[in-house]
Design an enzyme around this catalytic site. Structure first.
Site, PDB file in Angstrom:
ATOM      1  N   GLN A   1       1.304 -26.457  16.308  1.00 32.45           N
ATOM      2  CA  GLN A   1       0.800 -25.136  16.928  1.00 32.45           C
ATOM      3  C   GLN A   1      -0.060 -25.312  17.917  1.00 32.45           C
ATOM      4  OE1 GLN A   1      -1.554 -24.304  13.213  1.00 32.45           O
ATOM      5  NE2 GLN A   1      -2.348 -22.148  14.574  1.00 32.45           N
ATOM      6  N   PHE A   2       1.228 -24.254  19.013  1.00 32.21           N
ATOM      7  CA  PHE A   2       0.309 -24.441  19.913  1.00 32.21           C
ATOM      8  C   PHE A   2      -0.910 -23.147  20.456  1.00 32.21           C
ATOM      9  CE2 PHE A   2       2.676 -20.598  20.467  1.00 32.21           C
ATOM     10  CZ  PHE A   2       1.973 -19.767  20.679  1.00 32.21           C
ATOM     11  N   THR A   3      -1.043 -22.573  19.320  1.00 33.65           N
ATOM     12  CA  THR A   3      -2.314 -21.594  19.336  1.00 33.65           C
ATOM     13  C   THR A   3      -3.562 -22.269  19.208  1.00 33.65           C
ATOM     14  OG1 THR A   3      -2.618 -21.852  16.964  1.00 33.65           O
ATOM     15  CG2 THR A   3      -1.365 -20.169  18.682  1.00 33.65           C
TER      16      THR A   3
END
Length: 150
Positions: free
Chosen positions: A78-80
């Site tokens: 999850q790059f967010t």
């Protein structure tokens, strides 16, 4: 490296409505990577996740690790987690590692979790649009950053 760890009764991840990873009781781990993350970040994080005492013992006290309760782990990239909302209303992802960097880091992370847990760790599909479902137990939700170990 930054993670969100959730103690769950069950969790799953789907891509295009097909379940690609599913667990029973254990941990859902959302994992994000920053440029400059390296093996030491992975090792520290894996150790922290595997040894964290957030499962109840016989007296109902959070005194057991995921290893001690033979729990499962579902890991989802999850790059967010590296969103910056400091300026304006549209998040910036500048701190997040690019896919060609974070993809191999995520694979190593999952391999190290599996080795430490002694069984396979379920995952989503790196880079895919995923739908994550869970029943949070407690609820217990923690954020951990390898650069700010508090």
């Amino acid at each position: 490296m930054r993670v969100v760890v959730q103690r769950v009764i069950e969790a799953s991840v789907a891509v295009d409505r097909d379940i690609v990873g599913k667990i029973g009781a254990g941990l859902l781990v959302l994992a994000g990577f920053e440029a400059g993350d390296e093996e030491a970040d992975l090792d520290w994080m894996v150790g922290k996740i595997l040894r964290m005492r957030i499962f109840s013992d016989e007296q109902g006290v959070m005194n057991c690790s995921v290893q001690e309760v033979a729990g499962d782990i579902l890991a989802v990239s999850q790059f967010t987690l590296y969103a910056s909302v400091k300026k304006g209303n549209r998040p910036s992802w500048n701190k997040a590692a690019r896919g060609d960097v974070s993809g191999p880091l995520f694979e190593k992370f999952v391999g190290k979790l599996s080795a430490g847990l002694g069984k396979s760790v379920e995952t989503g599909i790196f880079g895919a649009n995923m739908q994550v479902s869970l029943i949070n137990d407690g609820p217990v939700t923690l954020t951990i950053d390898s650069r700010s170990p508090e």
